[in-house]
Write a protein that holds these residues in place. Sequence first.
Motif, PDB file in Angstrom:
ATOM      1  N   ASN A 195      25.450  60.372 -16.310  1.00 24.19           N
ATOM      2  CA  ASN A 195      26.445  60.711 -17.340  1.00 24.19           C
ATOM      3  C   ASN A 195      27.860  60.288 -16.958  1.00 24.19           C
ATOM      4  O   ASN A 195      28.767  60.301 -17.793  1.00 24.19           O
ATOM      5  CB  ASN A 195      26.435  62.227 -17.600  1.00 24.19           C
ATOM      6  N   ILE A 196      28.057  59.953 -15.693  1.00 22.12           N
ATOM      7  CA  ILE A 196      29.398  59.575 -15.239  1.00 22.12           C
ATOM      8  C   ILE A 196      29.719  58.168 -15.744  1.00 22.12           C
ATOM      9  O   ILE A 196      28.932  57.240 -15.530  1.00 22.12           O
ATOM     10  CB  ILE A 196      29.484  59.627 -13.695  1.00 22.12           C
TER      11      ILE A 196
ATOM     12  N   GLN B 140      28.748  55.245  -7.908  1.00 24.92           N
ATOM     13  CA  GLN B 140      29.842  54.441  -8.463  1.00 24.92           C
ATOM     14  C   GLN B 140      30.109  53.207  -7.596  1.00 24.92           C
ATOM     15  O   GLN B 140      30.375  52.117  -8.111  1.00 24.92           O
ATOM     16  CB  GLN B 140      31.110  55.292  -8.583  1.00 24.92           C
TER      17      GLN B 140
ATOM     18  N   LEU C 257      33.788  64.523  -7.863  1.00 27.15           N
ATOM     19  CA  LEU C 257      32.454  63.933  -7.773  1.00 27.15           C
ATOM     20  C   LEU C 257      31.824  64.245  -6.425  1.00 27.15           C
ATOM     21  O   LEU C 257      32.496  64.255  -5.394  1.00 27.15           O
ATOM     22  CB  LEU C 257      32.521  62.408  -7.940  1.00 27.15           C
TER      23      LEU C 257
ATOM     24  N   TRP D 115      37.222  56.822 -11.423  1.00 26.96           N
ATOM     25  CA  TRP D 115      37.617  58.224 -11.579  1.00 26.96           C
ATOM     26  C   TRP D 115      36.833  59.062 -10.573  1.00 26.96           C
ATOM     27  O   TRP D 115      35.622  58.906 -10.428  1.00 26.96           O
ATOM     28  CB  TRP D 115      37.347  58.721 -13.003  1.00 26.96           C
TER      29      TRP D 115
ATOM     30  N   TYR E  38      36.872  62.439 -10.665  1.00 28.33           N
ATOM     31  CA  TYR E  38      36.594  63.755 -11.257  1.00 28.33           C
ATOM     32  C   TYR E  38      35.790  63.575 -12.535  1.00 28.33           C
ATOM     33  O   TYR E  38      35.999  62.625 -13.291  1.00 28.33           O
ATOM     34  CB  TYR E  38      37.907  64.506 -11.552  1.00 28.33           C
ATOM     35  N   HIS E  39      34.853  64.494 -12.749  1.00 28.83           N
ATOM     36  CA  HIS E  39      34.037  64.484 -13.965  1.00 28.83           C
ATOM     37  C   HIS E  39      33.729  65.935 -14.322  1.00 28.83           C
ATOM     38  O   HIS E  39      33.369  66.734 -13.452  1.00 28.83           O
ATOM     39  CB  HIS E  39      32.727  63.712 -13.720  1.00 28.83           C
ATOM     40  N   ASP E  40      33.905  66.264 -15.586  1.00 28.06           N
ATOM     41  CA  ASP E  40      33.716  67.658 -16.039  1.00 28.06           C
ATOM     42  C   ASP E  40      34.597  68.628 -15.248  1.00 28.06           C
ATOM     43  O   ASP E  40      34.170  69.743 -14.914  1.00 28.06           O
ATOM     44  CB  ASP E  40      32.238  68.077 -15.916  1.00 28.06           C
TER      45      ASP E  40
ATOM     46  N   GLU F  14      27.267  60.970  -6.079  1.00 28.55           N
ATOM     47  CA  GLU F  14      27.816  60.419  -7.316  1.00 28.55           C
ATOM     48  C   GLU F  14      28.845  59.322  -7.015  1.00 28.55           C
ATOM     49  O   GLU F  14      28.903  58.306  -7.707  1.00 28.55           O
ATOM     50  CB  GLU F  14      28.449  61.543  -8.146  1.00 28.55           C
TER      51      GLU F  14
END
Length: 737
Positions: free
Chosen positions: A478-479, A329, A321, A313, A315-317, A325
């Motif tokens: 948190n991701i 990943q 990213l 993914w 996108y986060h929140d 980040e």
Amino acid sequence: MEEKVHQIQGFSFQNGIITGVYPASPSSWLIVVVGVMSTMYAKIDPSLGIIAKINRTLDTTGYMSNQTQNIVSGILFGTGLWVALIVTMRYSLKMLLSYHGWMFAEHGKLSAGTKFWMALVKLFSRRKPMLYSFQASLPRLPVPAVKDTINRYLESVRPLMDDEEFRRMEGLAKDFAFNLGPRLQWYLKLKSWWATNYVSDWWEEYIYLRGRGPIMVNSNYFAMDFLYLSPTTLQAARAGNVIHAIMLYRKKLDRQEIKPILLMGSTVPLCSAQWERMFNTSRIPGEESDTLQHVKDSKHIVVYHKGRYFKVWLYHDGRLLKPREIEQQMQRILDDDSEPQAGEEKLAALTAGDRVPWAKARQAYFCRGKNKQSLDAVEKAAFFVTLDDIEQGYRKEDPVRSLDAYAKSLIHGRCYDRWFDKTFTLIVFKNGRTGLNAEHSWADAPIVGHLWENAMATEYLELGYSEDGHCKGDTNQNIPIPTKLQWEIPEECQEVIERSLSTAIALADDVDFHSFCFDAFGKGLIKKAKTSPDAFVQLALQLAHYRDMGKFSLTYEASMTRLFREGRTETVRSCTVESCNFVRTMEDPTESNENKLKSLRLAAAKHQHLYRLAMTGAGIDRHLFCLYVVSKYLAVDSPFLKEVLSEPWRLSTSQTPQQHIDLKKNPEMLSCGGGFGPVADDGYGVSYIILDENSIHFHVSSKISCSETDSHRFGKNIQKAMVDIMGLFNLSKNCTK
């Protein structure tokens, strides 16, 4: 995630309105309506009685007061007047853009009429355009007269045939032009009136999507990284920045913030239609014909590493990213030591082999359960990423073999570690070097080149790296970790995968690739010689090919037709009577330098003229191709068209444009451009990029199985031809380098 979807929909709606009314603006509606209302209050009727008629119609409803009726009537008339003005402005701009006389003007010399025309175009398009603003104002591709195309065709094949062969072909051509040609032309003209572009849909379907052979090597092409520059050696970090840069480009694309490409001193727009399917798109195999599947938005990518597929993914929140980040990943994937599932490692070989086995396997094994979900993840991803476990790129200690291996890796890899059906696969090698493998049906190389140059510039000039080679910023625990895709591939499907892999490996092993940087001189010295750089290179290729093969061959040079709506490419037949005369003159030791220069000038002028004809819709090959398609629809045979379309292109060439990177400001950002495989089994594919004042990068491909061709031999002949031609001008001692 939902917030992002709503944002994209909001931008699409807003941009749709702005683009839809161009060259006017949405705010101009208010100006027109206020103007109409003002004249009404001044007791002047600007509508010549139309407002009164609208008033009487509204009066019959009985729902409005007289004052409300007057206001509504004024608004309705004002809106109608505004729409009429938009249509008039758009039609006027389309008529102006239909003029192509400027293309044929002598370099640096514009007539007063052309200057006036330029001023009018700029007047109509003075508003800041968005990517798709000009689409509705671009003219349609014209259908040339059959006799004109036939005459140009005969002229193009004259140097390749002896007198008897030419008389036979002339007879076939004239019979076609007199008998069947006009009938086929009538249907083609009919199509050109209702279709946006009379070529593009058939070109996409019959040349690309209906091809049943492998698209790897035969159709897909590649783009390379910087030549010497290595921003970081950390694989995950390089992937993090490049993926982020590509997603920033997609964000601009979604918002139409990418500027349309303008020629002629930022005056004449090129068609932007090919950008529409750049992301979230995949080629889907079919038994008779493939299709292109495009989804509006995709929030993930799929990453391949050591035989495993991971969904990541981006996108986060509700936000994209950050580079660090994404690096995190990628590192999680690199650190994952799980084994591939049965059949998973070589799964992508299905996209590398013949299309029919892939179509049947997809239908039989990937239409339900885990396999469908996982395949959906791949096909609906924004794009595909391969974290390769080998090192590639230019090595100073072994420049020839390192660049050749790099090119071969990008065009086919191991045949199962790139998803050849995605619009593009980003490949990040173990040492941080990168490249792209691009599918061809959805767009041509300049579009992918624009994305790639933009991403490279963003990565290097804007994002950058910390001193230890990592992406700037902090990690974020948190991701959620990347999801490993789940497959249940039965043994019979694994057998299909192995057969496709065998087909692909045989094809890949037959590719003889030579990639090299020619740095004896570049466009700087060529321009001092008062010659078009492209014409110079094309004539050097003709001379090199003659020396290499001992004969002249039908030569394909790709040109674009994006001056027209939904235009794609056209062929410039670079082997001409004039170019052949030049080559013979060059090879004749008794000829004077003066005669050689004279024949060079004539051949270069002829080449430029043909290029301009191709760009302005007066090419040969797309017209003949479409006439052939019409003949197939009508089930009538044409010996002439059948013969023309079966002629092999033994020398297929293409120039990659330099579009975004400013090498004067950042000379270290020298790139290698990109390349493609050979078109004919006994021919050469040559791609080149005229980089800066001092260098041109060439990519030469051929087949090892052909005893007549040798990519390295041809590469040496190209370099010698370049130097020999420049030697005619006595401009610089450097050209003997």
